[in-house]
Design a protein around this motif. Structure first.
Motif, PDB file in Angstrom:
ATOM      1  N   ARG A  51       0.836  -1.208   0.000  1.00 19.49           N
ATOM      2  CA  ARG A  51       0.000   0.000   0.000  1.00 19.49           C
ATOM      3  C   ARG A  51       0.867   1.252   0.000  1.00 19.49           C
ATOM      4  NH1 ARG A  51      -3.161  -1.833   5.268  1.00 19.49           N
ATOM      5  NH2 ARG A  51      -0.951  -2.046   5.742  1.00 19.49           N
ATOM      6  N   ASP A  52       2.186   1.085   0.209  1.00 22.62           N
ATOM      7  CA  ASP A  52       3.126   2.196   0.283  1.00 22.62           C
ATOM      8  C   ASP A  52       3.795   2.356  -1.095  1.00 22.62           C
ATOM      9  OD1 ASP A  52       5.353   3.809   0.626  1.00 22.62           O
ATOM     10  OD2 ASP A  52       5.893   2.950   2.571  1.00 22.62           O
ATOM     11  N   GLN A  57       8.091   1.441  -5.299  1.00 23.91           N
ATOM     12  CA  GLN A  57       9.001   2.027  -6.300  1.00 23.91           C
ATOM     13  C   GLN A  57      10.456   1.765  -5.924  1.00 23.91           C
ATOM     14  OE1 GLN A  57       8.655   3.469  -9.178  1.00 23.91           O
ATOM     15  NE2 GLN A  57       6.474   3.924  -9.323  1.00 23.91           N
ATOM     16  N   ALA A  58      10.790   1.958  -4.673  1.00 20.02           N
ATOM     17  CA  ALA A  58      12.174   1.755  -4.225  1.00 20.02           C
ATOM     18  C   ALA A  58      12.574   0.296  -4.421  1.00 20.02           C
ATOM     19  CB  ALA A  58      12.303   2.162  -2.755  1.00 20.02           C
ATOM     20  N   PHE A  59      11.648  -0.614  -4.116  1.00 18.51           N
ATOM     21  CA  PHE A  59      11.942  -2.043  -4.317  1.00 18.51           C
ATOM     22  C   PHE A  59      12.182  -2.318  -5.801  1.00 18.51           C
ATOM     23  CE2 PHE A  59      10.431  -6.198  -5.631  1.00 18.51           C
ATOM     24  CZ  PHE A  59      11.251  -7.027  -4.873  1.00 18.51           C
ATOM     25  N   ALA A  60      11.322  -1.759  -6.674  1.00 21.79           N
ATOM     26  CA  ALA A  60      11.431  -2.023  -8.112  1.00 21.79           C
ATOM     27  C   ALA A  60      12.772  -1.538  -8.659  1.00 21.79           C
ATOM     28  CB  ALA A  60      10.271  -1.349  -8.851  1.00 21.79           C
ATOM     29  N   LEU A  61      13.257  -0.407  -8.125  1.00 23.26           N
ATOM     30  CA  LEU A  61      14.516   0.160  -8.626  1.00 23.26           C
ATOM     31  C   LEU A  61      15.706  -0.743  -8.329  1.00 23.26           C
ATOM     32  CD1 LEU A  61      14.092   3.973  -7.863  1.00 23.26           C
ATOM     33  CD2 LEU A  61      14.223   2.847 -10.103  1.00 23.26           C
ATOM     34  N   LYS A  62      15.659  -1.428  -7.189  1.00 17.43           N
ATOM     35  CA  LYS A  62      16.841  -2.213  -6.806  1.00 17.43           C
ATOM     36  C   LYS A  62      16.657  -3.711  -7.036  1.00 17.43           C
ATOM     37  CE  LYS A  62      15.939  -3.014  -1.958  1.00 17.43           C
ATOM     38  NZ  LYS A  62      14.960  -2.576  -1.161  1.00 17.43           N
ATOM     39  N   ALA A  63      15.468  -4.139  -7.435  1.00 12.28           N
ATOM     40  CA  ALA A  63      15.198  -5.589  -7.449  1.00 12.28           C
ATOM     41  C   ALA A  63      15.726  -6.296  -8.692  1.00 12.28           C
ATOM     42  CB  ALA A  63      13.696  -5.831  -7.322  1.00 12.28           C
ATOM     43  N   CYS A 100       1.585  -2.047 -10.925  1.00 16.40           N
ATOM     44  CA  CYS A 100       1.541  -1.690 -12.351  1.00 16.40           C
ATOM     45  C   CYS A 100       2.408  -0.461 -12.622  1.00 16.40           C
ATOM     46  CB  CYS A 100       0.110  -1.422 -12.806  1.00 16.40           C
ATOM     47  SG  CYS A 100      -0.898  -2.900 -12.895  1.00 16.40           S
ATOM     48  N   GLU A 101       2.383   0.492 -11.692  1.00 13.50           N
ATOM     49  CA  GLU A 101       3.186   1.712 -11.884  1.00 13.50           C
ATOM     50  C   GLU A 101       4.679   1.419 -11.736  1.00 13.50           C
ATOM     51  OE1 GLU A 101      -0.107   5.025 -10.377  1.00 13.50           O
ATOM     52  OE2 GLU A 101       1.253   4.134  -8.917  1.00 13.50           O
ATOM     53  N   ALA A 102       5.010   0.556 -10.802  1.00 11.85           N
ATOM     54  CA  ALA A 102       6.435   0.297 -10.523  1.00 11.85           C
ATOM     55  C   ALA A 102       7.058  -0.669 -11.526  1.00 11.85           C
ATOM     56  CB  ALA A 102       6.577  -0.246  -9.095  1.00 11.85           C
TER      57      ALA A 102
END
Ligand code: UD1
Length: 326
Positions: A51-52, A57-63, A100-102
């Motif tokens: 929900r955050d 987004q932060a997870f998607a950037l580093k995953a 979907c956004e991330a």
């Protein structure tokens, strides 16, 4: 394939994550452990609240890159959804938007439900062309998430398969892994807990339904069959397959009384039962027409025998009477 699985510590999510790993895929799990159990999944796990938006987004950037996403994380108690609708809209819709956004364009396999159909129009097995008319907030949030994914697909921003589960049940046959909810509302675990003396007894919610024996009929689908369907859906999308919503069921119905008899046959004991009033919101008859999943994914239930299914649940619950705390 490298696959992101949200809700991978839950019942269906962890069964699927373990199946995918056995098939040689690399699985990364996200779970907030609000419902799931850390012990249900022993691979890569990130504790994250979907929900955050910033956290996703932060997870998607580093995953790193993923070949597909399977989104299980959700709340799934029908009664609770009636009492706390806003909580359900936030928990079940907002994470779909954030994911979907991330992860733009990432193939998306979505945990949906037969509760999206609402009250069936007649006693034919349900097929996917029926209109979605959910009768509770839980089903409504899942139908709305399907629509979000459909709009994204129409705009060529990512393909999806929505899998509409009927009644998920069963466990690993060796009893090592299975269903553990708190509170436990589902029929098969409750009937087993009644035999184990963990519940005073089982209340049958209505014996005056318009069904052959007067109790509600459901389509109990083995959780291991569900796990295979998720893999098939990812393969389908990976091959450029169409975006689609599909029923996952056996096509066979079992009444509450038939489930009780199966638990008695497997356990060799009597289920202490009493007849109670109907549970509000329960349709009398919910059985899948699973033909489309066979045509499109090449998937069909393989573990549809009710006695064998209940046996696997019995193996799990008798070895783990306190679930993952045992
Ligand atoms: C519901 C949803 C399903 C959702 C699932 C998630 C509907 C129509 N179905 O399944 O989409 O995925 O929850 O949790 O909204 N029963 C008893 N006594 C009990 C418990 C259950 O008689 O103590 C009966 C129920 O009335 C029902 C059947 O057993 O007829 C199965 O109930 P349950 O296991 O709770 O699942 P559903 O309500 O069918």
């Amino acid at each position: 394939m490298r696959i992101l699985v949200t809700g991978g510590c839950g019942y269906i999510g962890s069964t699927t994550a373990r199946h995918l790993r056995r098939q040689g895929h690399e699985v990364v799990v996200i779970d907030d452990l609000s419902e799931g159990h850390q012990a249900a999944w022993d691979g890569a796990m990130h504790q994250l609240d979907l929900r955050d938006a910033d956290a996703v987004q932060a997870f998607a950037l580093k995953a790193g890159e993923f070949g597909g996403l399977i989104h299980f994380a959700a709340r799934a108690y029908v009664g609770e959804s009636v009492e706390q609708p806003l909580r359900y809209w936030r928990a079940n819709l907002v994470p779909v938007l954030h994911l979907c956004e991330a992860f733009p364009g990432l193939p998306f396999v979505f945990s949906s439900t037969c509760a999206t159909y609402g009250e069936p129009p007649n006693e034919d097995p349900l097929h996917e062309q029926l209109p979605l008319r959910p009768v509770n907030p839980y089903g409504a949030t899942k139908a709305a998430a399907e629509r979000l994914l459909q709009d994204r697909a129409v705009a060529s921003q990512g393909s999806y398969v929505a899998l509409r589960y009927f009644n998920a049940a069963g466990a690993e046959p060796d009893g090592s892994h299975g269903e553990a909810h708190d509170p436990e509302n589902h029929l098969i675990p409750r009937a087993i807990q009644a035999v184990q003396g963990l519940l005073p007894g089982l209340t049958i919610f209505g014996n005056d339904w318009p069904t052959p024996d007067g109790t509600c009929v459901r389509d109990y689908i083995h959780v291991r069959d569900l796990a295979r369907a998720h893999e098939a859906a990812l393969v389908h999308l990976g091959q450029g397959g169409e975006s689609v919503a599909l029923n996952l069921g056996t096509g066979q119905g079992a009444s509450v009384k038939e489930v009780v008899q199966a638990v008695e046959a497997v356990s060799g004991q009597t289920v202490p039962c009493e007849d109670g009033p109907r549970r509000p919101g329960d349709p009398s008859y919910l059985v899948a027409n699973p033909r489309a999943a066979k045509e499109i994914l090449g998937w069909e239930a393989q573990e549809s025998d009710l006695l064998a299914l209940v046996q696997t649940a019995w193996n799990w619950h008798s070895q783990h009477p306190q679930g993952y705390r045992s």
